[in-house]
Design a protein around this motif. Structure first.
Motif, PDB file in Angstrom:
ATOM      1  N   GLU A  96       0.795  -1.009   0.167  1.00 21.27           N
ATOM      2  CA  GLU A  96       0.190  -0.174  -0.332  1.00 21.27           C
ATOM      3  C   GLU A  96       1.021   1.526  -0.201  1.00 21.27           C
ATOM      4  N   ASP A  97       2.181   0.937   0.801  1.00 21.79           N
ATOM      5  CA  ASP A  97       2.901   2.574   0.606  1.00 21.79           C
ATOM      6  C   ASP A  97       3.888   2.375  -0.355  1.00 21.79           C
ATOM      7  N   SER A  98       4.877   0.738  -0.226  1.00 21.22           N
ATOM      8  CA  SER A  98       5.371   1.247  -1.062  1.00 21.22           C
ATOM      9  C   SER A  98       5.739   1.176  -2.966  1.00 21.22           C
ATOM     10  N   GLY A  99       4.559   1.807  -2.939  1.00 20.63           N
ATOM     11  CA  GLY A  99       4.635   1.441  -4.078  1.00 20.63           C
ATOM     12  C   GLY A  99       4.178   3.310  -4.364  1.00 20.63           C
ATOM     13  N   ARG A 100       4.554   4.364  -3.243  1.00 18.13           N
ATOM     14  CA  ARG A 100       4.072   5.454  -3.461  1.00 18.13           C
ATOM     15  C   ARG A 100       5.522   5.783  -3.570  1.00 18.13           C
ATOM     16  N   CYS A 130       8.963  -2.525  -7.272  1.00 18.02           N
ATOM     17  CA  CYS A 130       8.333  -1.231  -7.969  1.00 18.02           C
ATOM     18  C   CYS A 130       8.252  -0.009  -7.802  1.00 18.02           C
ATOM     19  N   THR A 131       8.874   0.919  -7.603  1.00 18.84           N
ATOM     20  CA  THR A 131       8.347   2.441  -7.369  1.00 18.84           C
ATOM     21  C   THR A 131       7.959   3.851  -8.424  1.00 18.84           C
ATOM     22  N   TRP A 132       6.766   3.755  -7.686  1.00 19.09           N
ATOM     23  CA  TRP A 132       6.347   4.832  -8.673  1.00 19.09           C
ATOM     24  C   TRP A 132       6.068   6.489  -7.836  1.00 19.09           C
ATOM     25  N   SER A 133       6.540   6.992  -8.440  1.00 20.21           N
ATOM     26  CA  SER A 133       5.954   8.525  -8.449  1.00 20.21           C
ATOM     27  C   SER A 133       4.573   8.632  -7.849  1.00 20.21           C
ATOM     28  N   ASP A 134       3.625   9.214  -7.300  1.00 19.44           N
ATOM     29  CA  ASP A 134       2.083  10.245  -7.777  1.00 19.44           C
ATOM     30  C   ASP A 134       1.849  10.325  -8.498  1.00 19.44           C
ATOM     31  N   SER A 146      -2.207   2.140  -4.777  1.00 19.21           N
ATOM     32  CA  SER A 146      -1.895   0.405  -5.215  1.00 19.21           C
ATOM     33  C   SER A 146      -1.352   0.201  -5.982  1.00 19.21           C
ATOM     34  N   ALA A 147      -1.142  -1.686  -5.763  1.00 14.31           N
ATOM     35  CA  ALA A 147       0.327  -1.952  -6.221  1.00 14.31           C
ATOM     36  C   ALA A 147       0.569  -1.481  -7.655  1.00 14.31           C
ATOM     37  N   PRO A 148       1.851  -0.878  -7.859  1.00 15.39           N
ATOM     38  CA  PRO A 148       2.013  -0.695  -9.434  1.00 15.39           C
ATOM     39  C   PRO A 148       2.119  -1.632 -10.429  1.00 15.39           C
ATOM     40  N   LEU A 149       2.574  -1.133 -11.332  1.00 16.94           N
ATOM     41  CA  LEU A 149       2.526  -2.054 -12.450  1.00 16.94           C
ATOM     42  C   LEU A 149       4.228  -2.312 -12.238  1.00 16.94           C
ATOM     43  N   SER A 150       4.290  -3.948 -12.242  1.00 15.57           N
ATOM     44  CA  SER A 150       5.552  -4.592 -13.055  1.00 15.57           C
ATOM     45  C   SER A 150       5.779  -3.914 -14.125  1.00 15.57           C
ATOM     46  N   LEU A 151       7.163  -4.510 -14.693  1.00 16.25           N
ATOM     47  CA  LEU A 151       7.341  -4.651 -15.926  1.00 16.25           C
ATOM     48  C   LEU A 151       6.905  -5.781 -17.070  1.00 16.25           C
ATOM     49  N   ASP A 152       6.423  -7.039 -16.300  1.00 20.88           N
ATOM     50  CA  ASP A 152       5.756  -8.046 -16.974  1.00 20.88           C
ATOM     51  C   ASP A 152       4.557  -7.791 -17.227  1.00 20.88           C
ATOM     52  N   ASP A 153       3.765  -6.901 -16.369  1.00 20.56           N
ATOM     53  CA  ASP A 153       2.792  -6.567 -16.158  1.00 20.56           C
ATOM     54  C   ASP A 153       2.439  -5.282 -17.172  1.00 20.56           C
ATOM     55  N   LEU A 154       3.566  -4.217 -16.963  1.00 27.60           N
ATOM     56  CA  LEU A 154       3.319  -2.931 -17.657  1.00 27.60           C
ATOM     57  C   LEU A 154       2.205  -3.248 -19.306  1.00 27.60           C
ATOM     58  N   PRO A 155       2.942  -3.929 -20.422  1.00 28.62           N
ATOM     59  CA  PRO A 155       2.413  -3.781 -21.933  1.00 28.62           C
ATOM     60  C   PRO A 155       1.180  -4.103 -21.660  1.00 28.62           C
ATOM     61  N   SER A 156      -0.008  -5.306 -20.712  1.00 29.98           N
ATOM     62  CA  SER A 156      -0.982  -5.060 -20.568  1.00 29.98           C
ATOM     63  C   SER A 156      -1.653  -4.323 -21.231  1.00 29.98           C
TER      64      SER A 156
END
Length: 487
Positions: A96-100, A130-134, A146-156
């Motif tokens: 919940e926080d690690s993606g921020r 994965c670490t995403w900015s706001d 929410s959970a950021p997209l991984s490199l595997d999920d990003l193309p979806s």
């Protein structure tokens, strides 16, 4: 933007604040000047392809300046490093926080503003975190936290045809340690498609192996939309120019096929005394590439008399030249049939009134009898002929005649006068008197009287007219016809 996880990477050195401040001020001034230009462009004619292209270029320039201003603001404020993932949260799988991240916090000038929203991300290959900015959550339309997209999920979330672009970028970065720089389109959860520009590079560990990958993603949708608008407007301008060139070529070909083919002086009638020496010239407009409906003609009639005529239909291009061809054909047929000039004007008015393409025009028709030297003539809203005799010139008093196409069944009067050897008769269309190096009006033509008295042929008289009225400053096209009475 090197990862804060690897301290062996040297920190980037920001440029001096004074230099960046100066650039920001210059950009703001330029942006203000551009607003003035854009306001003027907003007043341009929406139906003109050239002006639509100019307006689209103004909008594109504004977006580039906005983009420059925002990036300079970020450069001045400095870009905070991404926070290191919390080891305890990572261990317990708390996403919940690690993606921020606070890569572009609210204190950064221009952060989160359209059309140049910018976010950042880092994908750690060692921990699969994965670490995403706001801002990146906003760009992708995903809920904060929410959970950021991984490199595997990003193309979806990419448009299918753009997925190979992202795959090639990521593969080149992770396998070959190449920097990333490319664009792709994503489909947000709300169904909107956005265009993102992605730059980044691998972060190497002490052994030179790729440990993570960071990237900066910028929403360039509005910028690309402006560029496409410029491209569309430019294509519209090119199409309009092509159509204009094609129509002009067709109008010129039609005009050349209808106007008399003779050049130089023409003797009419070809046999007998008292013949006319006739010469004519078409003067194109110096300010427009469009061909008008002006005509001139001279021909020997079956009874031995000579027809002289000039005229002008309103409009330009193919409609005007096709209408001119119709009118000139009707005029020739009526003259050959022996119709008097006044009656002939009435028939021309009826022809124009019943034509498929409504138009109006003026015309002048003269018939000269070499045996009696009698000139019969009528006009329909047209400038009167000029008669030059013994070194001076004058306008002939015009008989009544309304503009062709202006009203139905109107009478056209006819006048007659006798010509003498050496007389010079000048017929012209209205555009001639509205341009020329010596000013407008018939006075400029009358001033050529001394030159006409010295001329030995009608062609020499025409050259004098062209020298005065044929310059590049002409606003309209015109025709001139000169008839010189022989001995």
């Amino acid at each position: 933007m090197p990862s804060p996880l690897f301290a062996d990477r040297p920190a980037p050195q920001l440029p001096a604040h004074d230099a960046v401040d100066a650039l920001i001020q210059r950009t703001r001034r330029l942006r203000g000047d551009m607003d003035t230009v854009r306001r003027d462009a907003a007043l341009l004619d929406e139906d003109d392809p050239q002006q639509r292209w100019q307006r689209a270029l103004c909008e594109l320039a504004v977006r580039h300046l906005d983009n420059l201003g925002e990036n300079l603001g970020r450069l001045r404020a400095g870009l905070p490093a991404l926070p290191a993932p919390d080891a305890e949260h990572s261990e317990h799988g708390d996403t919940e926080d690690s993606g921020r991240g606070d890569d572009t916090g609210p204190d950064v000038p221009g952060a989160g503003s359209l059309p140049n929203r910018v976010g950042s991300a880092e994908w750690n290959l060692l921990t699969d975190e994965c670490t995403w900015s706001d801002e990146l959550y906003e760009i992708f339309g995903r809920p904060p936290g929410s959970a950021p997209l991984s490199l595997d999920d990003l193309p979806s979330v990419l448009v299918p045809e753009d997925q190979p672009v992202l795959t090639a970028m990521v593969t080149g970065c992770l396998v070959d340690s190449r920097p990333m720089d490319g664009e792709f389109r994503i489909v947000r959860p709300d169904g909107r498609t956005r265009t993102l520009h992605m730059t980044g590079e691998p972060v190497l560990d002490t052994d030179g192996c790729t440990a993570s990958m960071w990237a900066v993603l910028r929403d360039v949708s509005e910028l690309r939309r402006s560029e496409r608008a410029v491209d569309r407007s430019g294509a519209s301008v090119r199409r309009a120019q092509h159509i204009e060139r094609t129509e002009r070529r067709m109008a010129v070909e039609l005009q050349e096929s209808v106007l008399p083919p003779w050049r130089g002086s023409l003797r009419l009638p070809r046999q007998g005394p008292g013949a006319l020496d006739v010469a004519a010239h078409y003067l194109p407009s110096g300010s427009s590439g469009l061909i008008g409906g002006d005509w001139y003609d001279a021909m020997e009639l079956p009874d031995g008399r000579t027809l002289l005529t000039v005229g002008d239909l309103t409009g330009h291009g193919i409609p005007a030249t096709s209408g001119m061809a119709m009118m000139l054909g009707a005029l020739r047929a009526l003259a050959v049939a022996g119709i008097e000039p006044g009656t002939l004007m009435g028939h021309l008015n009826q022809v124009l009134e019943t034509s498929i393409q409504p138009a109006s025009g003026s015309a002048l028709c003269c018939r000269f009898d070499p045996e009696t030297s009698l000139l019969s003539w009528a006009q329909a809203g047209h400038p009167a002929p000029l008669l030059f005799r013994h070194g001076s010139g004058r306008l002939l008093p015009p008989p009544d005649g309304m503009l062709l196409g202006a009203a139905s069944r109107v009478p056209y009067e006819q006048d007659e006068m006798r010509l003498f050897p050496g007389d010079v008769l000048v017929l012209h269309t209205g555009g001639l008197a509205r341009g020329g190096a010596r000013g407008a009006g018939p006075e400029a033509l009358l001033a050529l009287a001394p030159r006409f008295s010295e001329a030995r042929t009608a062609q020499e008289c025409v050259r004098g007219v062209v020298e005065v009225f044929g310059g590049a400053e002409r606003r309209e096209d015109a025709c001139v016809l000169v008839a010189r009475v022989g001995a």
